[in-house]
Design a protein around this motif. Structure first.
Motif, PDB file in Angstrom:
ATOM      1  N   SER A  92      70.552  54.884 -70.437  1.00  0.00           N
ATOM      2  CA  SER A  92      70.935  55.758 -71.543  1.00  0.00           C
ATOM      3  C   SER A  92      72.201  55.252 -72.242  1.00  0.00           C
ATOM      4  CB  SER A  92      71.152  57.184 -71.037  1.00  0.00           C
ATOM      5  OG  SER A  92      69.951  57.740 -70.556  1.00  0.00           O
ATOM      6  N   GLU A  93      73.129  54.716 -71.465  1.00  0.00           N
ATOM      7  CA  GLU A  93      74.361  54.181 -72.048  1.00  0.00           C
ATOM      8  C   GLU A  93      74.070  52.985 -72.943  1.00  0.00           C
ATOM      9  OE1 GLU A  93      76.877  53.366 -68.735  1.00  0.00           O
ATOM     10  OE2 GLU A  93      77.183  55.496 -68.246  1.00  0.00           O
ATOM     11  N   GLN A  96      72.592  54.248 -76.196  1.00  0.00           N
ATOM     12  CA  GLN A  96      73.652  54.780 -77.053  1.00  0.00           C
ATOM     13  C   GLN A  96      74.447  53.645 -77.697  1.00  0.00           C
ATOM     14  OE1 GLN A  96      74.267  58.086 -77.968  1.00  0.00           O
ATOM     15  NE2 GLN A  96      75.507  56.939 -79.462  1.00  0.00           N
ATOM     16  N   ILE A  99      72.515  52.338 -80.563  1.00  0.00           N
ATOM     17  CA  ILE A  99      72.653  53.266 -81.690  1.00  0.00           C
ATOM     18  C   ILE A  99      73.989  53.039 -82.394  1.00  0.00           C
ATOM     19  CG2 ILE A  99      72.911  55.703 -82.323  1.00  0.00           C
ATOM     20  CD1 ILE A  99      71.027  56.319 -79.909  1.00  0.00           C
ATOM     21  N   ASP A 100      75.045  52.914 -81.610  1.00  0.00           N
ATOM     22  CA  ASP A 100      76.378  52.710 -82.185  1.00  0.00           C
ATOM     23  C   ASP A 100      76.439  51.437 -83.021  1.00  0.00           C
ATOM     24  OD1 ASP A 100      77.183  55.022 -80.914  1.00  0.00           O
ATOM     25  OD2 ASP A 100      78.147  53.986 -79.235  1.00  0.00           O
ATOM     26  N   ILE A 120      71.316  61.879 -83.891  1.00  0.00           N
ATOM     27  CA  ILE A 120      72.060  60.911 -84.708  1.00  0.00           C
ATOM     28  C   ILE A 120      71.672  60.947 -86.185  1.00  0.00           C
ATOM     29  CG2 ILE A 120      72.451  59.408 -82.740  1.00  0.00           C
ATOM     30  CD1 ILE A 120      69.917  58.362 -85.359  1.00  0.00           C
TER      31      ILE A 120
END
Length: 331
Positions: A92-93, A96, A99-100, A120
């Protein structure tokens, strides 16, 4: 210079592309080179972020921008882990972080290839990013439209990789009838006939994955592309052995080895991390087409050669235009 196509649909204007041909974001295979060449040819090229670290994704985004200044997309697997442990948290990290990177790079289009991007969407829209989502049923379609997704990709069970259980020819018009946002059709579509069929079902374009694996630009071993060419319409199977979620793969020793062992399959993403990931690298990148995991749709049976990504975009449009002329009696 090719003249503007009659197939320049409303979705083309929305996304800033010339043709409604969109290349799916296939993990390990859809890197910056493939996405860049598809976008340069007038379609929508898509980077498949699955398996990538944030730095790798940033590099692939830069690769596309070196090839073309036309719009492209990043496809991220937003699917939530079905377990709660350290490995799932690490997964999951990384999602993310992908996504960032996508938000920071202000990619033109962000796609959720699995799961919901609802959390998001506001940030994406604030950066001028269009958000699209792959869905496999009406419940997902309605929920994601309500969440603010701009475009839905209705992908039927004929497609490769993660799939639901509703066929393309039924799913697409049902979704078109249920939502107001534009709909793209995916699942088993591999040529101009598929594009015309998608338009007849109410979609504004096509989402093609398997067809673009069998290209020199795909980051795939030549054995993978050749295996697709050699696979007929009955040569794939839907199984959970790849990731813990249902996915369509080419039948081989890898899929056969899990027959009768379904109880051993771990929940997502553990099965992917422990089994599907290593088998994907073996099959997709190293060319072990028997022991590797090879996602592919039933449209494999419509693919008879390896050809360039740009040529595929051109051929799909030419075939579709010729068919429309034939159907309308223009020729």
């Amino acid at each position: 210079m090719r003249k503007k196509s009659a197939l320049n649909t409303a979705i083309c204007q929305k996304l800033g592309i010339s043709y409604p041909v969109m290349q799916a974001g296939m993990g390990l295979v859809a890197t910056g080179r493939l996405a860049g060449e598809v976008s340069k040819a007038g379609g929508l090229g898509v980077i498949g972020a699955g398996y990538m670290t944030p730095d790798e994704l940033r590099h692939e985004i830069q690769t596309v921008r070196q090839i073309t200044d036309k719009p492209f997309a990043v496809d991220i697997l937003f699917g939530k882990p079905q377990v709660d442990n350290a490995e799932a948290s690490a997964y999951s990290e990384n999602v993310q972080a992908q996504i960032d990177v996508s938000l920071a790079e202000k990619v033109p289009i962000l796609i959720s290839g699995l799961g919901s991007p609802a959390a998001i969407i506001e940030d994406a829209h604030a950066r001028g990013i269009i958000v699209m989502s792959v869905i496999g049923n009406l419940r997902q379609a309605i929920a994601l439209e309500n969440a603010g997704v701009d475009v839905l990709i209705a992908s039927g069970s004929e497609g490769g990789g993660h799939v639901g259980n509703i066929s393309t020819v039924t799913l697409v018009p049902a979704v078109v009838d249920a939502v107001k946002v534009p709909v793209i059709a995916g699942g088993g579509l591999a040529d101009g006939r598929g594009l015309v069929a998608a338009l007849a079902l109410g979609a504004q374009g096509v989402w093609m994955g398997t067809r673009f694996i069998a290209t020199p630009e795909a980051n795939a071993h030549k054995n993978y592309g050749e295996k697709i060419v050699a696979t007929d319409v009955a040569g794939t199977i839907v199984t959970r052995c790849h990731s813990g979620k249902t996915a369509r793969l080419i039948k081989n020793e890898f899929t056969a080895a899990w027959d009768g062992r379904e109880h051993e399959i771990e929940p997502f993403p553990l099965q992917l991390q422990h089994v599907g990931g290593p088998a994907s690298r073996s099959g997709r990148l190293e060319g072990d087409v028997e022991s590797g995991s090879l996602p592919a749709g039933q449209g494999s049976g419509l693919i008879h050669s390896i050809k360039g990504a740009a040529q595929i975009v051109t051929d799909v449009i030419d075939e579709a235009e010729a068919l429309l002329d034939q159907l309308t009696g223009s020729r």
